[in-house]
Design an enzyme around this catalytic site. Structure first.
Site, short mmCIF file in Angstrom:
data_model
loop_
_atom_site.label_atom_id
_atom_site.label_comp_id
_atom_site.label_asym_id
_atom_site.label_seq_id
_atom_site.Cartn_x
_atom_site.Cartn_y
_atom_site.Cartn_z
N ARG A 186 0.75 -1.22 0.08
CA ARG A 186 -0.04 0.05 0.05
C ARG A 186 0.85 1.24 -0.10
O ARG A 186 0.30 2.34 0.39
CB ARG A 186 -0.88 0.11 1.10
N ARG A 187 2.12 1.18 -0.32
CA ARG A 187 3.08 2.25 -0.32
C ARG A 187 3.62 2.68 -1.78
O ARG A 187 4.58 3.13 -1.67
CB ARG A 187 4.21 1.96 0.59
N CYS B 63 0.88 21.49 -8.19
CA CYS B 63 -0.29 21.51 -7.65
C CYS B 63 -0.81 19.98 -7.60
O CYS B 63 -1.59 19.81 -6.50
CB CYS B 63 -1.47 22.20 -8.83
N HIS C 238 -10.57 26.04 -6.47
CA HIS C 238 -11.13 27.36 -6.37
C HIS C 238 -11.45 27.73 -7.77
O HIS C 238 -10.76 27.06 -8.85
CB HIS C 238 -10.00 28.36 -5.83
N TYR D 274 -10.99 31.53 -10.06
CA TYR D 274 -10.29 32.62 -10.08
C TYR D 274 -11.44 33.45 -10.68
O TYR D 274 -12.21 33.35 -11.49
CB TYR D 274 -9.14 32.91 -10.76
N ALA E 151 -3.30 31.88 -13.73
CA ALA E 151 -2.85 32.73 -12.33
C ALA E 151 -1.62 32.29 -12.01
O ALA E 151 -1.35 30.96 -11.88
CB ALA E 151 -4.04 32.81 -11.52
#
Length: 149
Positions: A11-12, A31, A92, A94, A148
């Site tokens: 699981r790694r 990101c 989000h 922008y 952005a």
């Protein structure tokens, strides 16, 4: 890939895109921070954590690229592609994308295309753009927006 092939119950199996030692060399820190692979019943799933999620420009690209990666990894490991699981950290839109988002959500979606990869490729580095096909792909005109930074 070696762990998926030879120790699939582990699981790694995590690939980290976050390298603190190089953050000062980047326009933005990644990101998409990391992804984890999981094999259950000969099916490969990919979970990706995204720390910052530009819902208009970034997330659609990340969904497409990590879903493609899942299918490529499944092929080279001899497994069936199963689920792409996407965890959003800070999601989000922008302010300067509001008009573009309104236009996007006003559009009627087209039928989904079908992904096909050239069969027989067993080395992840052997894929080329010619090996990736989207059958039945249809798109609306592009919507331009500033990224952005």
């Amino acid at each position: 890939i070696n762990l998926v092939k030879n120790d699939a119950d582990i699981r790694r199996i995590i690939v980290n895109a976050w390298n603190p030692g190089e953050l000062d060399q980047m326009a933005l820190p990644p990101c998409h921070s990391f992804f984890q692979l999981r094999v259950i019943n000969s099916k490969l799933s990919l979970l990706m954590y995204q720390r910052s999620c530009d819902m208009f420009l970034g997330v659609p690209f990340n969904i497409a690229s990590y879903s493609l990666l899942l299918h490529m990894l499944a092929q080279v490991t001899g497994l069936q592609a199963h689920e792409f699981v996407h965890i959003l950290g800070d999601a989000h839109i922008y302010h300067n994308h509001f008009d573009q988002v309104r236009e996007q959500i006003s559009r009627q979606p087209y039928s989904l295309p079908k992904l096909s990869l050239t069969l027989g490729i067993k080395d992840i580095d052997s894929f080329t753009m010619d090996d990736i096909k989207l059958d039945g792909y249809k798109s609306h005109d592009p919507i331009k927006a500033d990224m952005a930074v």
